[in-house]
Write a protein that holds these residues in place. Sequence first.
Motif, PDB file in Angstrom:
ATOM      1  N   SER A 288       8.471  -6.916  -3.419  1.00  0.00           N
ATOM      2  CA  SER A 288       8.233  -5.909  -4.463  1.00  0.00           C
ATOM      3  C   SER A 288       8.454  -4.489  -3.945  1.00  0.00           C
ATOM      4  O   SER A 288       8.539  -3.545  -4.734  1.00  0.00           O
ATOM      5  N   VAL A 289       8.483  -4.347  -2.621  1.00  0.00           N
ATOM      6  CA  VAL A 289       8.621  -2.998  -2.044  1.00  0.00           C
ATOM      7  C   VAL A 289      10.119  -2.686  -1.923  1.00  0.00           C
ATOM      8  O   VAL A 289      10.789  -3.144  -1.007  1.00  0.00           O
ATOM      9  N   THR A 290      10.619  -1.943  -2.890  1.00  0.00           N
ATOM     10  CA  THR A 290      12.052  -1.624  -2.923  1.00  0.00           C
ATOM     11  C   THR A 290      12.217  -0.128  -2.637  1.00  0.00           C
ATOM     12  O   THR A 290      11.223   0.619  -2.611  1.00  0.00           O
ATOM     13  N   PRO A 291      13.459   0.334  -2.463  1.00  0.00           N
ATOM     14  CA  PRO A 291      13.654   1.774  -2.235  1.00  0.00           C
ATOM     15  C   PRO A 291      13.057   2.643  -3.341  1.00  0.00           C
ATOM     16  O   PRO A 291      12.535   3.724  -3.069  1.00  0.00           O
ATOM     17  N   LEU A 292      13.097   2.163  -4.590  1.00  0.00           N
ATOM     18  CA  LEU A 292      12.522   2.979  -5.674  1.00  0.00           C
ATOM     19  C   LEU A 292      11.004   3.091  -5.538  1.00  0.00           C
ATOM     20  O   LEU A 292      10.414   4.148  -5.804  1.00  0.00           O
ATOM     21  N   VAL A 293      10.377   2.010  -5.112  1.00  0.00           N
ATOM     22  CA  VAL A 293       8.919   2.033  -4.915  1.00  0.00           C
ATOM     23  C   VAL A 293       8.589   2.996  -3.766  1.00  0.00           C
ATOM     24  O   VAL A 293       7.662   3.820  -3.867  1.00  0.00           O
ATOM     25  N   ALA A 294       9.370   2.904  -2.698  1.00  0.00           N
ATOM     26  CA  ALA A 294       9.147   3.800  -1.558  1.00  0.00           C
ATOM     27  C   ALA A 294       9.360   5.249  -1.978  1.00  0.00           C
ATOM     28  O   ALA A 294       8.587   6.146  -1.592  1.00  0.00           O
ATOM     29  N   ALA A 295      10.384   5.485  -2.793  1.00  0.00           N
ATOM     30  CA  ALA A 295      10.661   6.866  -3.233  1.00  0.00           C
ATOM     31  C   ALA A 295       9.506   7.400  -4.066  1.00  0.00           C
ATOM     32  O   ALA A 295       9.102   8.571  -3.930  1.00  0.00           O
ATOM     33  N   ALA A 296       8.957   6.543  -4.924  1.00  0.00           N
ATOM     34  CA  ALA A 296       7.847   6.996  -5.779  1.00  0.00           C
ATOM     35  C   ALA A 296       6.628   7.329  -4.924  1.00  0.00           C
ATOM     36  O   ALA A 296       5.956   8.354  -5.136  1.00  0.00           O
ATOM     37  N   ALA A 297       6.325   6.469  -3.958  1.00  0.00           N
ATOM     38  CA  ALA A 297       5.150   6.721  -3.107  1.00  0.00           C
ATOM     39  C   ALA A 297       5.348   8.012  -2.307  1.00  0.00           C
ATOM     40  O   ALA A 297       4.438   8.848  -2.215  1.00  0.00           O
ATOM     41  N   LYS A 298       6.539   8.178  -1.776  1.00  0.00           N
ATOM     42  CA  LYS A 298       6.783   9.399  -0.973  1.00  0.00           C
ATOM     43  C   LYS A 298       6.771  10.639  -1.855  1.00  0.00           C
ATOM     44  O   LYS A 298       6.292  11.699  -1.435  1.00  0.00           O
ATOM     45  N   ALA A 299       7.298  10.516  -3.067  1.00  0.00           N
ATOM     46  CA  ALA A 299       7.281  11.674  -3.983  1.00  0.00           C
ATOM     47  C   ALA A 299       5.840  12.088  -4.250  1.00  0.00           C
ATOM     48  O   ALA A 299       5.518  13.279  -4.317  1.00  0.00           O
ATOM     49  N   MET A 300       4.960  11.108  -4.387  1.00  0.00           N
ATOM     50  CA  MET A 300       3.558  11.438  -4.637  1.00  0.00           C
ATOM     51  C   MET A 300       2.933  12.092  -3.407  1.00  0.00           C
ATOM     52  O   MET A 300       2.188  13.056  -3.519  1.00  0.00           O
ATOM     53  N   LEU A 301       3.251  11.572  -2.234  1.00  0.00           N
ATOM     54  CA  LEU A 301       2.693  12.183  -1.013  1.00  0.00           C
ATOM     55  C   LEU A 301       3.196  13.616  -0.857  1.00  0.00           C
ATOM     56  O   LEU A 301       2.458  14.505  -0.433  1.00  0.00           O
ATOM     57  N   GLU A 302       4.454  13.828  -1.259  1.00  0.00           N
ATOM     58  CA  GLU A 302       5.007  15.189  -1.144  1.00  0.00           C
ATOM     59  C   GLU A 302       4.318  16.179  -2.071  1.00  0.00           C
ATOM     60  O   GLU A 302       4.375  17.382  -1.848  1.00  0.00           O
ATOM     61  N   THR A 303       3.646  15.695  -3.106  1.00  0.00           N
ATOM     62  CA  THR A 303       2.934  16.636  -3.981  1.00  0.00           C
ATOM     63  C   THR A 303       1.701  17.211  -3.278  1.00  0.00           C
ATOM     64  O   THR A 303       1.125  18.179  -3.742  1.00  0.00           O
ATOM     65  N   GLY A 304       1.295  16.556  -2.189  1.00  0.00           N
ATOM     66  CA  GLY A 304       0.141  17.089  -1.451  1.00  0.00           C
ATOM     67  C   GLY A 304      -1.129  16.287  -1.649  1.00  0.00           C
ATOM     68  O   GLY A 304      -2.197  16.699  -1.183  1.00  0.00           O
ATOM     69  N   ILE A 305      -1.029  15.137  -2.312  1.00  0.00           N
ATOM     70  CA  ILE A 305      -2.244  14.307  -2.428  1.00  0.00           C
ATOM     71  C   ILE A 305      -2.561  13.695  -1.071  1.00  0.00           C
ATOM     72  O   ILE A 305      -1.725  13.677  -0.166  1.00  0.00           O
ATOM     73  N   ARG A 306      -3.772  13.173  -0.965  1.00  0.00           N
ATOM     74  CA  ARG A 306      -4.263  12.722   0.335  1.00  0.00           C
ATOM     75  C   ARG A 306      -3.580  11.446   0.823  1.00  0.00           C
ATOM     76  O   ARG A 306      -3.242  11.308   1.992  1.00  0.00           O
ATOM     77  N   ASP A 307      -3.380  10.479  -0.102  1.00  0.00           N
ATOM     78  CA  ASP A 307      -2.872   9.195   0.383  1.00  0.00           C
ATOM     79  C   ASP A 307      -2.402   8.334  -0.799  1.00  0.00           C
ATOM     80  O   ASP A 307      -2.766   8.570  -1.955  1.00  0.00           O
ATOM     81  N   VAL A 308      -1.606   7.332  -0.461  1.00  0.00           N
ATOM     82  CA  VAL A 308      -1.276   6.253  -1.393  1.00  0.00           C
ATOM     83  C   VAL A 308      -1.686   4.963  -0.685  1.00  0.00           C
ATOM     84  O   VAL A 308      -1.263   4.721   0.448  1.00  0.00           O
ATOM     85  N   ARG A 309      -2.561   4.183  -1.333  1.00  0.00           N
ATOM     86  CA  ARG A 309      -3.111   2.996  -0.673  1.00  0.00           C
ATOM     87  C   ARG A 309      -2.830   1.749  -1.513  1.00  0.00           C
ATOM     88  O   ARG A 309      -2.676   1.843  -2.732  1.00  0.00           O
TER      89      ARG A 309
END
Length: 456
Positions: A288-309
Amino acid sequence: MIEQPYVYRHTELVEPDWQRLPGWADVSPRDWASAQWQRAHCVKNIRQLRQVVGDGLDERFYADLERDQAERATMSMLVPPQMVNTMVPHLSPAHPGFTDAFYADPVRRYMIPVFTDRREDWPSHPLASRDSLHEAEMWAVEGLTHRYPTKVLAELLPTCPQYCGHCTRMDLVGNPTPVVDKHKFALAREDRLTAMLGYLRNNPGVRDVVVSGGDVANMPWPRLESFVAGLLEIENIRDIRLASKALMGLPQFWLTDEVRAGMERLAKVARERDVSIAIHTHVNTAQSVTPLVAAAAKAMLETGIRDVRNQGVLLRGTNDKTEQLLDLCFALLDDAKIMPYYFYMCDMIPGSEHWRLSLAEAQKLQHDIMGYLPGFATPRFICDVPYVGKRWVHQVARYDRELGISYWTKNYRTAVESGDELALQREYEYYDPIHLLPEAGQEYWRSRVATPVAVG
Ligand code: SF4
């Protein structure tokens, strides 16, 4: 080189080719990347599944699915293209082995359950129930479960962009099925959300809010943002966790400009107020972990939130092997920067016996993954014990393996036990799947079912 039970290998993430599926052969990368296109093309019924895979699936599969939907399913069907595309990712439906591969696929096993997946002897545990965690009993205001001393669960809405067959909140979430009618919130959404914020303002002992549903990705973004902004204004709230399986099931949503800009605004305020915002997602398999999923998680981290778990659920046939779990954790950690956090045992809802693992199996999996991942990214395996809460699987007080009954204790009271003097001395029970028990244990449960008064 020392031989090890698990061999780590870094694997590049790949987006499976959706054009291998006849129904999406002409879909452009631009459409695929559109959250709107994804939502509009979710697979919601057998007819739509046929349109997507063409003649690739045998009729026996469709008949099996139809029977499950009529007689067993607790969740209606809703699978975004992104998730369909991760099923049997390397095979075209034209391949002669496609049906068998589809039956065996770990994502299919929990997103598109069929009748023959389920156990005939014990499709449900006799003590399985809707709302098996009794969340509604612990609502402080409608939809706000106050089950732990310092944290609450805010169920904002009863829908998701995808419906998982094993959903714990099958009582509330999703559309009715032929066997399960759904609970409906009595209050209008605005009244519920206002009441939740009011409760949190008046209860300074609560510091942590899990903002969930359903899935927050189904909330119109401006409304979700204003609710989280409301939480950020409450002095006592220090942790905010947004629950969204859609980070994996519909990563296109989390990659939209609107959501990225909105999360950036929230993250900025959170930083100024020293509050942590995190996204908690629900990924069960490495595929289930595809490049689009990775991109979404990284995009969220780039907003400055603490973490994606990640909070996965242990499901037989999906991720009940050590290797599957470690592959998943490494895919999350290496390429998507998602922190492996929890693996829950599947809750005791009706129709879940074929998915559920015994406590002993969960303990063994916890044991077997230790030492491979960094300590900070080694997930805890959790049994969510009714009326107790989350417990690490090794925290069991007593365990009768013959009857499949584990006994747990608790160290805090919820509102439902406020007048219960024995709440902290009592042992609370959890049950293994009956089909895994020795014959004497199975006989015990057969006799309990034959004497309905004893089943409780
Ligand atoms: S995303 Fe979560 S709440 Fe929604 S159906 Fe799946 S398990 Fe249930």
